[in-house]
Design a protein around this motif. Structure first.
Motif, short mmCIF file in Angstrom:
data_model
loop_
_atom_site.label_atom_id
_atom_site.label_comp_id
_atom_site.label_asym_id
_atom_site.label_seq_id
_atom_site.Cartn_x
_atom_site.Cartn_y
_atom_site.Cartn_z
N PRO A 139 77.84 62.03 20.51
CA PRO A 139 76.88 62.26 20.36
C PRO A 139 76.51 63.96 19.44
O PRO A 139 76.60 64.94 20.50
CB PRO A 139 75.31 61.98 21.17
N THR A 140 75.83 64.03 18.55
CA THR A 140 75.76 65.72 17.24
C THR A 140 73.78 65.76 17.17
O THR A 140 73.52 64.26 16.62
CB THR A 140 77.06 64.91 16.72
N LEU A 141 73.06 66.26 17.49
CA LEU A 141 72.00 67.03 17.14
C LEU A 141 72.43 67.64 16.15
O LEU A 141 72.82 68.59 16.65
CB LEU A 141 71.60 67.00 18.22
N ASP B 167 64.08 67.45 9.87
CA ASP B 167 64.93 68.75 9.97
C ASP B 167 66.24 68.38 10.38
O ASP B 167 66.70 69.52 11.01
CB ASP B 167 64.35 70.33 10.03
N ALA B 168 65.87 67.31 11.05
CA ALA B 168 67.05 66.73 12.33
C ALA B 168 67.82 65.79 12.03
O ALA B 168 66.86 65.01 11.42
CB ALA B 168 66.26 67.74 13.31
N ARG B 169 68.94 65.42 12.81
CA ARG B 169 69.75 64.11 12.23
C ARG B 169 70.36 64.23 13.76
O ARG B 169 70.84 65.41 14.10
CB ARG B 169 70.47 63.81 11.48
N LEU B 170 70.47 62.73 14.47
CA LEU B 170 71.53 62.80 15.26
C LEU B 170 72.33 61.25 14.73
O LEU B 170 72.38 60.43 13.81
CB LEU B 170 70.48 62.04 16.41
N HIS B 171 73.52 62.13 15.59
CA HIS B 171 74.86 61.00 14.91
C HIS B 171 75.95 61.23 15.96
O HIS B 171 76.12 61.71 16.53
CB HIS B 171 75.40 62.17 13.84
N LEU B 172 76.77 60.25 15.82
CA LEU B 172 77.50 59.63 16.95
C LEU B 172 78.88 60.07 16.57
O LEU B 172 79.29 59.18 15.48
CB LEU B 172 77.72 57.83 17.05
N ASP B 173 79.83 60.95 16.98
CA ASP B 173 80.89 60.97 16.50
C ASP B 173 82.44 60.55 16.96
O ASP B 173 82.03 60.40 18.02
CB ASP B 173 81.29 62.66 16.32
N PHE B 174 82.84 59.86 16.44
CA PHE B 174 84.21 59.09 17.11
C PHE B 174 85.17 60.29 16.67
O PHE B 174 85.49 60.48 15.19
CB PHE B 174 84.68 58.06 16.16
N SER C 203 73.78 75.32 13.78
CA SER C 203 73.87 74.06 13.24
C SER C 203 73.30 73.34 13.20
O SER C 203 73.56 71.67 13.14
CB SER C 203 75.17 74.36 11.97
N TYR C 204 74.29 72.52 14.78
CA TYR C 204 74.24 71.80 15.78
C TYR C 204 74.84 71.82 16.83
O TYR C 204 75.62 72.49 17.15
CB TYR C 204 75.54 70.73 15.27
N ILE C 205 74.50 70.85 17.86
CA ILE C 205 74.67 70.94 18.94
C ILE C 205 75.70 69.86 19.32
O ILE C 205 74.49 68.27 19.39
CB ILE C 205 73.55 71.10 20.09
N SER C 206 76.68 69.61 19.97
CA SER C 206 77.75 68.37 20.89
C SER C 206 77.72 68.14 21.28
O SER C 206 78.30 68.75 22.61
CB SER C 206 77.98 68.04 20.02
N ALA C 207 78.10 67.00 22.49
CA ALA C 207 77.95 66.95 24.14
C ALA C 207 78.83 65.28 24.37
O ALA C 207 77.61 64.85 23.60
CB ALA C 207 77.25 67.27 24.78
N GLY C 208 79.84 65.04 24.42
CA GLY C 208 80.66 64.01 24.85
C GLY C 208 81.90 63.78 25.85
O GLY C 208 81.71 64.51 26.82
N ALA D 157 81.85 70.22 25.16
CA ALA D 157 80.59 70.33 24.14
C ALA D 157 80.91 71.24 23.74
O ALA D 157 81.88 71.82 23.08
CB ALA D 157 79.43 71.30 25.59
N GLU D 158 79.85 71.06 22.70
CA GLU D 158 80.34 72.29 21.23
C GLU D 158 79.38 73.10 20.64
O GLU D 158 78.00 72.21 20.67
CB GLU D 158 80.93 71.35 20.01
N ILE D 159 78.92 73.73 20.25
CA ILE D 159 77.63 74.17 19.15
C ILE D 159 77.91 75.43 18.22
O ILE D 159 78.98 75.75 18.05
CB ILE D 159 77.14 75.66 20.79
N GLY D 160 77.88 74.75 17.38
CA GLY D 160 78.18 74.89 15.79
C GLY D 160 77.02 76.40 15.59
O GLY D 160 75.95 76.31 15.70
N ILE D 161 77.41 77.50 14.49
CA ILE D 161 76.87 78.19 14.03
C ILE D 161 76.96 78.87 12.77
O ILE D 161 78.05 78.79 12.66
CB ILE D 161 77.25 79.94 15.03
N ARG D 162 75.83 78.79 12.00
CA ARG D 162 75.91 79.02 10.93
C ARG D 162 76.60 79.84 10.32
O ARG D 162 76.35 80.87 10.60
CB ARG D 162 74.65 79.02 9.51
N ASN D 163 77.57 79.74 9.32
CA ASN D 163 78.48 81.06 8.91
C ASN D 163 78.80 81.37 9.73
O ASN D 163 79.92 82.24 9.53
CB ASN D 163 77.58 82.04 7.78
#
Length: 373
Positions: free
Chosen positions: A281-283, A219-226, A291-296, A335-341
Protein backbone atom coordinates in the motif's frame (compact mmCIF):
# COMPACT_ATOMS: atom_id res chain seq x y z
CA UNK A 1 64.93 -1.20 -27.46
CA UNK A 2 65.17 -3.44 -30.54
CA UNK A 3 61.53 -4.47 -30.15
CA UNK A 4 60.46 -0.81 -30.08
CA UNK A 5 62.48 -0.08 -33.25
CA UNK A 6 60.98 -3.14 -34.94
CA UNK A 7 57.46 -2.11 -33.95
CA UNK A 8 58.05 1.40 -35.31
CA UNK A 9 59.32 -0.05 -38.58
CA UNK A 10 56.25 -2.20 -38.91
CA UNK A 11 54.03 0.78 -38.15
CA UNK A 12 55.71 2.81 -40.89
CA UNK A 13 55.23 -0.14 -43.25
CA UNK A 14 51.53 -0.28 -42.35
CA UNK A 15 50.88 3.39 -43.06
CA UNK A 16 52.97 3.26 -46.21
CA UNK A 17 50.59 0.68 -47.62
CA UNK A 18 47.75 3.05 -46.83
CA UNK A 19 49.49 5.72 -48.87
CA UNK A 20 49.31 3.55 -51.99
CA UNK A 21 45.54 3.69 -51.93
CA UNK A 22 45.68 7.42 -52.79
CA UNK A 23 45.13 10.63 -50.92
CA UNK A 24 43.00 10.44 -47.82
CA UNK A 25 40.49 13.11 -46.91
CA UNK A 26 41.34 15.75 -44.36
CA UNK A 27 40.05 15.40 -40.79
CA UNK A 28 36.93 17.43 -41.33
CA UNK A 29 36.14 15.50 -44.56
CA UNK A 30 36.69 12.00 -43.26
CA UNK A 31 33.52 9.91 -43.25
CA UNK A 32 33.23 7.38 -40.47
CA UNK A 33 31.55 4.03 -41.01
CA UNK A 34 27.89 4.44 -40.28
CA UNK A 35 27.89 8.08 -41.36
CA UNK A 36 28.58 9.71 -37.98
CA UNK A 37 31.60 10.96 -36.06
CA UNK A 38 33.22 8.74 -33.44
CA UNK A 39 35.94 9.27 -30.85
CA UNK A 40 39.22 8.80 -32.65
CA UNK A 41 43.00 8.92 -32.58
CA UNK A 42 44.58 10.25 -35.81
CA UNK A 43 48.33 10.08 -36.53
CA UNK A 44 49.45 12.12 -39.56
CA UNK A 45 52.40 11.09 -41.77
CA UNK A 46 52.96 13.78 -44.39
CA UNK A 47 50.08 15.16 -46.43
CA UNK A 48 48.60 11.94 -47.84
CA UNK A 49 48.87 9.32 -45.11
CA UNK A 50 46.78 8.92 -41.99
CA UNK A 51 46.75 6.20 -39.35
CA UNK A 52 43.26 6.30 -37.83
CA UNK A 53 41.95 4.40 -34.81
CA UNK A 54 38.31 5.04 -34.04
CA UNK A 55 35.81 3.76 -31.49
CA UNK A 56 32.31 4.35 -30.20
CA UNK A 57 33.62 6.29 -27.19
CA UNK A 58 36.69 6.98 -25.07
CA UNK A 59 36.28 3.73 -23.13
CA UNK A 60 36.41 1.73 -26.38
CA UNK A 61 39.63 3.49 -27.43
CA UNK A 62 41.27 2.69 -24.09
CA UNK A 63 40.81 -1.04 -24.76
CA UNK A 64 43.64 -0.92 -27.30
CA UNK A 65 46.08 -0.83 -24.38
CA UNK A 66 45.12 -4.43 -23.59
CA UNK A 67 46.52 -5.71 -26.90
CA UNK A 68 50.04 -6.56 -28.07
CA UNK A 69 50.47 -4.35 -31.13
CA UNK A 70 53.99 -5.70 -31.76
CA UNK A 71 52.55 -9.19 -32.30
CA UNK A 72 49.87 -7.82 -34.61
CA UNK A 73 52.44 -5.93 -36.76
CA UNK A 74 54.64 -9.02 -36.99
CA UNK A 75 51.70 -11.03 -38.33
CA UNK A 76 50.94 -8.24 -40.78
CA UNK A 77 54.54 -8.37 -42.08
CA UNK A 78 54.20 -12.14 -42.61
CA UNK A 79 50.98 -11.67 -44.58
CA UNK A 80 52.51 -8.90 -46.71
CA UNK A 81 55.50 -11.11 -47.56
CA UNK A 82 53.13 -13.90 -48.61
CA UNK A 83 51.08 -11.62 -50.89
CA UNK A 84 52.24 -12.01 -54.51
CA UNK A 85 49.68 -9.82 -56.22
CA UNK A 86 50.53 -6.17 -56.98
CA UNK A 87 47.44 -4.28 -55.89
CA UNK A 88 46.69 -0.72 -54.94
CA UNK A 89 44.13 -1.75 -52.31
CA UNK A 90 44.83 -4.10 -49.46
CA UNK A 91 42.30 -5.11 -46.81
CA UNK A 92 43.15 -7.45 -43.95
CA UNK A 93 40.83 -8.52 -41.13
CA UNK A 94 42.35 -9.75 -37.87
CA UNK A 95 40.76 -11.44 -34.87
CA UNK A 96 41.90 -9.03 -32.15
CA UNK A 97 41.30 -11.46 -29.28
CA UNK A 98 44.40 -13.47 -30.21
CA UNK A 99 46.56 -10.41 -29.49
CA UNK A 100 45.41 -9.86 -25.90
CA UNK A 101 48.38 -9.33 -23.60
CA UNK A 102 46.67 -11.51 -20.99
CA UNK A 103 44.56 -14.16 -22.78
CA UNK A 104 43.06 -15.33 -19.49
CA UNK A 105 41.54 -11.90 -18.90
CA UNK A 106 38.58 -11.11 -21.18
CA UNK A 107 38.60 -7.85 -23.11
CA UNK A 108 35.22 -6.87 -21.73
CA UNK A 109 34.49 -7.37 -18.06
CA UNK A 110 31.02 -7.81 -16.64
CA UNK A 111 29.53 -4.58 -15.39
CA UNK A 112 26.48 -2.73 -14.11
CA UNK A 113 26.42 0.89 -15.28
CA UNK A 114 23.73 3.29 -14.14
CA UNK A 115 23.68 6.89 -15.28
CA UNK A 116 21.81 9.61 -17.09
CA UNK A 117 21.73 7.48 -20.27
CA UNK A 118 19.98 4.60 -18.52
CA UNK A 119 20.97 1.20 -17.15
CA UNK A 120 23.44 -1.11 -18.90
CA UNK A 121 24.25 -4.57 -17.53
CA UNK A 122 26.70 -7.12 -18.97
CA UNK A 123 26.85 -10.69 -17.67
CA UNK A 124 29.01 -12.88 -19.90
CA UNK A 125 27.60 -12.70 -23.44
CA UNK A 126 24.28 -11.29 -22.21
CA UNK A 127 23.73 -7.52 -22.30
CA UNK A 128 20.67 -5.69 -20.99
CA UNK A 129 20.11 -2.02 -21.89
CA UNK A 130 17.34 0.11 -20.41
CA UNK A 131 17.27 3.65 -21.72
CA UNK A 132 15.00 6.23 -23.26
CA UNK A 133 14.30 3.91 -26.22
CA UNK A 134 13.02 1.06 -24.05
CA UNK A 135 14.40 -2.30 -22.96
CA UNK A 136 16.77 -4.42 -25.09
CA UNK A 137 18.38 -7.81 -24.36
CA UNK A 138 21.31 -9.11 -26.44
CA UNK A 139 23.05 -12.47 -26.59
CA UNK A 140 26.37 -11.65 -28.20
CA UNK A 141 25.50 -9.34 -31.10
CA UNK A 142 22.00 -10.76 -31.61
CA UNK A 143 18.97 -9.03 -30.11
CA UNK A 144 16.88 -11.71 -28.35
CA UNK A 145 14.32 -9.45 -26.71
CA UNK A 146 13.16 -5.85 -26.77
CA UNK A 147 10.27 -3.77 -25.53
CA UNK A 148 9.80 -0.18 -26.69
CA UNK A 149 6.50 0.34 -24.85
CA UNK A 150 8.39 1.70 -21.84
CA UNK A 151 9.68 5.25 -21.63
CA UNK A 152 11.62 7.11 -19.01
CA UNK A 153 9.47 9.60 -17.10
CA UNK A 154 11.25 11.42 -14.30
CA UNK A 155 13.29 8.89 -12.34
CA UNK A 156 11.53 5.75 -13.61
CA UNK A 157 10.60 3.81 -16.71
CA UNK A 158 6.83 3.61 -17.19
CA UNK A 159 4.41 2.20 -19.72
CA UNK A 160 2.91 4.64 -22.18
CA UNK A 161 -0.40 4.43 -20.33
CA UNK A 162 1.16 5.77 -17.11
CA UNK A 163 -0.55 8.83 -15.64
CA UNK A 164 -1.60 9.68 -12.12
CA UNK A 165 -0.65 6.26 -10.75
CA UNK A 166 1.63 5.33 -7.89
CA UNK A 167 5.13 6.88 -8.03
CA UNK A 168 6.46 3.33 -7.64
CA UNK A 169 4.78 2.09 -10.82
CA UNK A 170 7.10 0.99 -13.61
CA UNK A 171 10.51 -0.55 -13.89
CA UNK A 172 12.50 -0.43 -10.63
CA UNK A 173 16.22 -0.78 -9.90
CA UNK A 174 17.40 -0.91 -6.30
CA UNK A 175 20.99 -0.90 -5.05
CA UNK A 176 22.07 -1.18 -1.46
CA UNK A 177 23.79 -3.20 1.22
CA UNK A 178 22.78 -6.33 3.07
CA UNK A 179 23.70 -7.41 6.59
CA UNK A 180 22.37 -9.54 9.41
CA UNK A 181 19.17 -8.08 10.83
CA UNK A 182 19.49 -10.50 13.74
CA UNK A 183 22.46 -12.70 14.61
CA UNK A 184 21.57 -14.95 17.50
CA UNK A 185 24.06 -17.08 19.39
CA UNK A 186 24.01 -20.60 17.91
CA UNK A 187 25.69 -23.73 19.26
CA UNK A 188 28.66 -24.78 17.14
CA UNK A 189 29.17 -21.39 15.48
CA UNK A 190 31.40 -18.44 16.30
CA UNK A 191 30.00 -15.14 15.06
CA UNK A 192 33.47 -13.94 14.04
CA UNK A 193 33.74 -16.82 11.54
CA UNK A 194 30.90 -15.49 9.36
CA UNK A 195 31.07 -11.72 9.89
CA UNK A 196 30.23 -9.67 6.81
CA UNK A 197 32.15 -6.78 5.30
CA UNK A 198 29.86 -3.74 5.70
CA UNK A 199 30.47 -2.22 2.26
CA UNK A 200 31.34 -5.41 0.41
CA UNK A 201 27.99 -7.11 1.00
CA UNK A 202 25.70 -5.64 -1.64
CA UNK A 203 22.03 -6.02 -2.49
CA UNK A 204 20.70 -5.66 -6.06
CA UNK A 205 17.09 -5.81 -7.23
CA UNK A 206 15.54 -5.51 -10.72
CA UNK A 207 11.78 -5.59 -11.04
CA UNK A 208 8.49 -4.11 -12.13
CA UNK A 209 5.61 -2.63 -10.10
CA UNK A 210 1.96 -2.48 -11.19
CA UNK A 211 -0.47 -0.26 -9.33
CA UNK A 212 -4.18 0.21 -8.69
CA UNK A 213 -5.70 3.45 -7.39
CA UNK A 214 -7.73 2.95 -4.22
CA UNK A 215 -8.51 6.50 -3.09
CA UNK A 216 -8.02 9.65 -5.17
CA UNK A 217 -7.72 12.91 -3.28
CA UNK A 218 -6.76 16.42 -4.29
CA UNK A 219 -3.38 16.41 -2.60
CA UNK A 220 -2.91 12.74 -1.75
CA UNK A 221 -3.77 9.34 -3.16
CA UNK A 222 -3.77 5.80 -1.86
CA UNK A 223 -2.50 3.08 -4.19
CA UNK A 224 -2.11 -0.67 -3.94
CA UNK A 225 1.15 -1.72 -5.59
CA UNK A 226 1.95 -5.24 -6.78
CA UNK A 227 5.56 -6.03 -7.64
CA UNK A 228 7.73 -8.78 -9.06
CA UNK A 229 11.50 -8.63 -8.96
CA UNK A 230 14.75 -10.55 -9.06
CA UNK A 231 17.14 -9.80 -6.20
CA UNK A 232 20.58 -10.94 -5.07
CA UNK A 233 22.16 -11.21 -1.64
CA UNK A 234 25.93 -10.82 -1.95
CA UNK A 235 27.32 -11.74 1.46
CA UNK A 236 31.02 -10.84 1.52
CA UNK A 237 32.78 -12.55 4.42
CA UNK A 238 35.22 -10.51 6.49
CA UNK A 239 38.29 -12.69 6.69
CA UNK A 240 39.81 -15.72 5.00
CA UNK A 241 36.86 -18.04 5.65
CA UNK A 242 34.31 -19.50 3.26
CA UNK A 243 31.14 -21.48 3.80
CA UNK A 244 31.22 -25.26 3.25
CA UNK A 245 28.42 -27.82 3.23
CA UNK A 246 28.66 -31.04 5.26
CA UNK A 247 26.23 -33.89 5.88
CA UNK A 248 24.98 -32.27 9.08
CA UNK A 249 25.04 -28.57 8.21
CA UNK A 250 27.38 -25.80 7.14
CA UNK A 251 30.81 -24.83 8.41
CA UNK A 252 32.85 -21.67 8.01
CA UNK A 253 36.35 -22.85 7.20
CA UNK A 254 39.58 -21.08 6.37
CA UNK A 255 40.43 -21.25 2.68
CA UNK A 256 43.39 -23.55 1.91
CA UNK A 257 45.51 -24.31 -1.15
CA UNK A 258 46.01 -27.67 -2.87
CA UNK A 259 48.46 -28.73 -0.15
CA UNK A 260 45.98 -27.91 2.59
CA UNK A 261 47.85 -24.80 3.77
CA UNK A 262 45.84 -21.70 4.78
CA UNK A 263 45.98 -18.87 2.25
CA UNK A 264 45.05 -15.20 2.26
CA UNK A 265 41.78 -14.44 0.49
CA UNK A 266 41.04 -11.33 -1.55
CA UNK A 267 37.34 -12.09 -1.97
CA UNK A 268 35.06 -14.66 -0.36
CA UNK A 269 31.31 -14.38 -0.63
CA UNK A 270 28.04 -16.27 -0.73
CA UNK A 271 25.55 -15.25 -3.44
CA UNK A 272 21.84 -16.08 -3.07
CA UNK A 273 19.39 -14.97 -5.82
CA UNK A 274 15.60 -14.88 -5.39
CA UNK A 275 12.49 -14.20 -7.40
CA UNK A 276 10.04 -12.22 -5.28
CA UNK A 277 6.45 -10.99 -5.17
CA UNK A 278 5.34 -8.02 -3.07
CA UNK A 279 2.22 -6.09 -2.11
CA UNK A 280 2.73 -2.53 -0.88
CA UNK A 281 0.00 0.00 0.00
CA UNK A 282 1.39 3.38 -1.03
CA UNK A 283 0.35 6.89 -0.04
CA UNK A 284 1.51 9.54 -2.54
CA UNK A 285 1.52 13.33 -2.19
CA UNK A 286 1.25 15.83 -5.00
CA UNK A 287 3.12 18.87 -3.64
CA UNK A 288 5.03 17.61 -0.61
CA UNK A 289 8.81 17.29 -0.21
CA UNK A 290 8.10 13.62 0.48
CA UNK A 291 6.58 12.20 -2.70
CA UNK A 292 5.33 8.92 -1.20
CA UNK A 293 5.39 6.54 1.76
CA UNK A 294 4.99 2.80 1.20
CA UNK A 295 4.96 -0.26 3.47
CA UNK A 296 3.98 -3.87 2.96
CA UNK A 297 5.15 -7.46 2.72
CA UNK A 298 7.04 -9.66 0.28
CA UNK A 299 7.74 -13.30 -0.32
CA UNK A 300 10.39 -14.94 -2.47
CA UNK A 301 11.75 -18.25 -3.70
CA UNK A 302 15.46 -19.06 -3.87
CA UNK A 303 16.59 -19.89 -7.42
CA UNK A 304 20.16 -20.87 -6.60
CA UNK A 305 23.18 -20.19 -4.39
CA UNK A 306 26.93 -20.38 -4.82
CA UNK A 307 30.20 -19.27 -3.26
CA UNK A 308 32.86 -17.20 -4.99
CA UNK A 309 36.44 -17.28 -3.68
CA UNK A 310 39.46 -15.46 -5.07
CA UNK A 311 42.83 -15.98 -3.43
CA UNK A 312 45.49 -13.28 -3.11
CA UNK A 313 48.09 -13.47 -5.89
CA UNK A 314 45.86 -15.15 -8.47
CA UNK A 315 43.10 -14.11 -10.84
CA UNK A 316 41.40 -17.50 -10.69
CA UNK A 317 37.95 -17.56 -9.10
CA UNK A 318 36.59 -20.72 -7.48
CA UNK A 319 32.84 -21.36 -7.46
CA UNK A 320 30.91 -23.91 -5.44
CA UNK A 321 27.23 -24.23 -6.41
CA UNK A 322 25.22 -25.84 -3.61
CA UNK A 323 22.15 -25.02 -1.54
CA UNK A 324 24.16 -24.78 1.73
CA UNK A 325 20.95 -25.60 3.63
CA UNK A 326 19.57 -22.15 2.82
CA UNK A 327 15.80 -21.90 3.21
CA UNK A 328 14.02 -22.02 -0.14
CA UNK A 329 11.36 -19.52 0.93
CA UNK A 330 11.99 -15.93 1.94
CA UNK A 331 9.42 -13.55 3.39
CA UNK A 332 9.44 -10.31 5.31
CA UNK A 333 8.41 -6.70 5.70
CA UNK A 334 9.37 -3.78 3.47
CA UNK A 335 9.14 0.00 3.65
CA UNK A 336 10.02 2.84 1.29
CA UNK A 337 10.04 6.61 1.39
CA UNK A 338 10.26 8.77 -1.71
CA UNK A 339 11.92 12.18 -1.70
CA UNK A 340 11.19 14.45 -4.62
CA UNK A 341 14.13 14.95 -7.01
CA UNK A 342 16.24 12.47 -5.05
CA UNK A 343 16.69 8.67 -5.02
CA UNK A 344 14.06 6.86 -2.92
CA UNK A 345 15.07 4.91 0.17
CA UNK A 346 14.07 1.32 0.93
CA UNK A 347 14.55 -1.21 3.71
CA UNK A 348 13.69 -4.93 3.71
CA UNK A 349 13.71 -7.20 6.76
CA UNK A 350 13.42 -10.99 6.40
CA UNK A 351 11.24 -12.62 9.04
CA UNK A 352 12.58 -16.08 8.23
CA UNK A 353 16.02 -17.40 9.16
CA UNK A 354 18.50 -17.67 6.30
CA UNK A 355 19.52 -21.27 7.09
CA UNK A 356 17.45 -24.31 7.97
CA UNK A 357 17.05 -24.97 11.71
CA UNK A 358 20.12 -26.62 13.31
CA UNK A 359 21.96 -26.49 9.96
CA UNK A 360 23.55 -23.06 10.20
CA UNK A 361 23.76 -19.91 12.31
CA UNK A 362 20.49 -18.28 13.36
CA UNK A 363 20.62 -15.13 11.22
CA UNK A 364 17.95 -13.04 9.52
CA UNK A 365 18.85 -10.77 6.61
CA UNK A 366 18.37 -7.01 6.42
CA UNK A 367 18.86 -4.98 3.22
CA UNK A 368 18.65 -1.23 2.71
CA UNK A 369 19.63 1.32 0.10
CA UNK A 370 18.19 3.49 -2.66
CA UNK A 371 15.85 2.95 -5.58
CA UNK A 372 17.33 4.69 -8.58
CA UNK A 373 14.34 4.23 -10.92
Amino acid sequence: MKSKIYAMAMLVLLVAIGARAGSLKSNDQFEWPGGRDKDSIIVTFGDKTRLIIYGENRQELEKIMKYDLNALLKDLKVRLDSTQADTTFLREEFNGNKYLKNPDQPADKDYVRIGLRGIHIKDGDTKVSIDGSGVEVKEGDAVVGSDSTYRRIGKRFHGKSWGGSSPRKGFNVALGLNTYGTNEATNGFNKSDYDLKPFGSRFVSLGYVASANVIKGKDARLHLDFGIDFSWYNMMYDGDNTIAKTDDGVEFRQVVDDQGKPVEVRKSKLVVPYVNLSIMPTLSFSHSFISYISAGAYGGYRIGSYTKVRKVGTKDVDHDRRNFYIEDLRYGLAAEIGIRNFPDFFVNYDLNYLFEANRGPSVRMLSFGVRLF
